[in-house]
Write an enzyme that holds these catalytic residues in place. Structure first.
Site, PDB file in Angstrom:
ATOM      1  N   LEU A   1       0.860  -1.197   0.000  1.00 48.69           N
ATOM      2  CA  LEU A   1       0.000   0.000   0.000  1.00 48.69           C
ATOM      3  C   LEU A   1       0.894   1.244   0.000  1.00 48.69           C
ATOM      4  O   LEU A   1       0.763   2.131   0.825  1.00 48.69           O
ATOM      5  CB  LEU A   1      -0.929  -0.017   1.222  1.00 48.69           C
ATOM      6  N   GLY A   2       1.846   1.237  -0.933  1.00 47.84           N
ATOM      7  CA  GLY A   2       2.753   2.383  -1.072  1.00 47.84           C
ATOM      8  C   GLY A   2       2.151   3.395  -2.036  1.00 47.84           C
ATOM      9  O   GLY A   2       0.931   3.559  -2.096  1.00 47.84           O
TER      10      GLY A   2
ATOM     11  N   ARG B   1       4.653  -4.368   5.797  1.00 46.27           N
ATOM     12  CA  ARG B   1       5.416  -4.691   7.006  1.00 46.27           C
ATOM     13  C   ARG B   1       5.065  -3.719   8.126  1.00 46.27           C
ATOM     14  O   ARG B   1       4.959  -4.098   9.293  1.00 46.27           O
ATOM     15  CB  ARG B   1       6.918  -4.664   6.717  1.00 46.27           C
ATOM     16  N   SER B   2       4.846  -2.450   7.781  1.00 46.65           N
ATOM     17  CA  SER B   2       4.463  -1.507   8.843  1.00 46.65           C
ATOM     18  C   SER B   2       3.088  -0.919   8.554  1.00 46.65           C
ATOM     19  O   SER B   2       2.774  -0.565   7.413  1.00 46.65           O
ATOM     20  CB  SER B   2       5.507  -0.397   8.979  1.00 46.65           C
TER      21      SER B   2
ATOM     22  N   ARG C   1       5.722  -7.442  -9.157  1.00 42.22           N
ATOM     23  CA  ARG C   1       6.778  -8.202  -9.823  1.00 42.22           C
ATOM     24  C   ARG C   1       6.432  -9.693  -9.790  1.00 42.22           C
ATOM     25  O   ARG C   1       5.967 -10.205  -8.751  1.00 42.22           O
ATOM     26  CB  ARG C   1       8.127  -8.008  -9.097  1.00 42.22           C
TER      27      ARG C   1
ATOM     28  N   ASP D   1       0.141  -8.875 -14.807  1.00 46.32           N
ATOM     29  CA  ASP D   1       0.871  -7.991 -15.726  1.00 46.32           C
ATOM     30  C   ASP D   1       2.359  -8.315 -15.703  1.00 46.32           C
ATOM     31  O   ASP D   1       3.111  -7.822 -16.532  1.00 46.32           O
ATOM     32  CB  ASP D   1       0.655  -6.526 -15.308  1.00 46.32           C
TER      33      ASP D   1
ATOM     34  N   GLU E   1      10.339 -12.852 -17.334  1.00 44.73           N
ATOM     35  CA  GLU E   1       9.843 -12.149 -18.526  1.00 44.73           C
ATOM     36  C   GLU E   1      10.896 -12.137 -19.629  1.00 44.73           C
ATOM     37  O   GLU E   1      12.083 -12.001 -19.324  1.00 44.73           O
ATOM     38  CB  GLU E   1       9.458 -10.713 -18.140  1.00 44.73           C
TER      39      GLU E   1
ATOM     40  N   HIS F   1       3.484  -6.927 -19.219  1.00 46.68           N
ATOM     41  CA  HIS F   1       4.154  -5.912 -18.390  1.00 46.68           C
ATOM     42  C   HIS F   1       3.995  -4.510 -19.011  1.00 46.68           C
ATOM     43  O   HIS F   1       4.985  -3.876 -19.389  1.00 46.68           O
ATOM     44  CB  HIS F   1       5.642  -6.262 -18.221  1.00 46.68           C
TER      45      HIS F   1
END
Ligand code: NAP
Ligand code: 8YV
Length: 320
Positions: A153-154, A176-177, A233, A257, A262, A280
């Site tokens: 969730l960046g 993670r946080s 990724r 995607d 790849e 991609h």
């Protein structure tokens, strides 16, 4: 006065060399049969910057004694050995934010295509199957009422979540946080998130910690009505486990995607009717790729003119 030499190893968006030439000496280079940069030692000594879409490894960095900055195309910079660069005081930059909207739009399109089978339905129509009284079957899944788990969730994950809100789905996440600024339910592990939701969207970077974390266990927790979407990724997914899960009804469908190796997409995925596969292209529009190319060049200009990169990666020794 001689111009600063910038190495461009391999292919990169056309706009990068076109704009670099206005400010720098451009040194394009391929690689030899052993994967080493194909430039002579004298030229290598003059290189002070690199513009790259792909790989810069430790040996490349060691072979460029005067290099100060590596400007990488893309927000993911897993092709660049950032730790080695940092150990040699070499700055690494990437292209964050300018692609958030495009990638988030693609994620939503991929989710809808996967749930509602639009690509299959279009192929069905083009194949001449639509006849009086013959309609494409109803899609098994709908987005309606789903519970979406964001794995990541960046910058991009938050844009995906913002686009999901008008679809009236419930949103939860695992990172993670915990992010105190978002109201979505937080799950401290991917397993707990997968067990709670019926739709999992992965948008995490390629790091040692994310290797094949979406495995048989996670897919089983997602469940038989589960939809898995990956725009991060392919590295994060155990593709054999995913193929088996899609084949055996452990999950319902997947939209991808990105792939592990790849452009080699496993035959097992190509054969599956319940997988939507894209090459991609999440950031792949002309305006967005132009903005990414500009940021690659502007980082180099800023470094050599102001002594500051615009968008250094967190591991880099110099802050913006
Ligand atoms: P970002 O802002 O750095 O966000 C990354 C998110 O992943 C953060 O929420 C981070 O949270 C989480 N994360 C990282 N490692 C994790 C781990 N081990 N376990 C759980 N969560 C983890 O990056 P971004 O700009 O959103 O881009 C994300 C990635 O998307 C890129 O690195 C790139 O690989 C990929 N991408 C793909 C395309 C495409 O064309 N398909 C386009 C752009 C980007 P915590 O740090 O709190 O864990
Ligand atoms: C690009 C991406 O397609 O930014 C990223 O991390 O994966 C994509 O936007 C890629 O970097 C171009 O090679």
């Amino acid at each position: 006065m001689s111009r600063i030499a910038i190495l461009v190893p391999g292919k990169i968006h056309d706009r990068v060399p076109a704009r670099l030439q206005e400010h720098f000496e451009l040194v394009p280079a391929g690689r030899d049969a052993n994967g080493r940069l194909a430039i002579d030692a004298e030229t290598a000594k003059r290189i002070r910057g690199v513009a790259v879409s792909g790989t810069v490894n430790a040996a490349d960095i060691d072979g460029l004694p005067a290099v100060e900055v590596i400007s990488s195309f893309g927000v993911g910079y897993d092709g660049v050995d950032v730790k080695h660069a940092a150990s040699k005081n070499v700055v690494v930059t990437n292209t964050p934010d300018v692609l958030n909207d495009e990638v988030a739009d693609t994620a939503l399109a991929l989710l809808l295509n996967t749930a509602r089978e639009f690509p299959r339905a279009e192929n069905w129509l083009r194949d001449g199957n639509w006849k009086p009284g013959v309609n494409y079957p109803l899609s098994r899944f709908s987005l309606k009422g789903r519970h979406v788990g964001m794995f990541g969730l960046g910058r991009i994950g938050q844009e995906i979540a913002a686009r999901l809100e008008p679809f009236k789905v419930k949103i939860s996440y695992h990172t993670r946080s915990r992010n105190p600024d978002v109201a979505y339910d937080y799950y401290p592990s991917l397993k707990e998130l997968a067990a709670a939701v019926d739709t999992l969207i992965a948008i995490v970077p390629k790091t040692p910690q994310t290797h094949k974390v979406v495995d048989a266990d996670i897919l089983s927790a997602l469940g038989s009505d589960g939809i898995f979407i990956n725009v991060g990724r392919g590295w994060s997914v155990d593709e054999d486990a995913l193929i088996a899960a899609l084949k055996n009804g452990v999950i319902g469908a997947a939209g991808l995607d990105v792939f592990y190796d790849e452009p080699n997409v496993p035959a097992g995925l190509l054969d599956l009717p319940n997988a939507v596969l894209l090459p991609h292209l999440a950031s792949g529009s002309v305006p967005t790729r132009n903005a990414m190319a500009d940021l690659v060049v502007d980082n180099l200009i800023s470094w050599f003119q102001q002594g500051k990169p615009l968008t250094p990666v967190p591991e880099t020794p110099v802050k913006a």
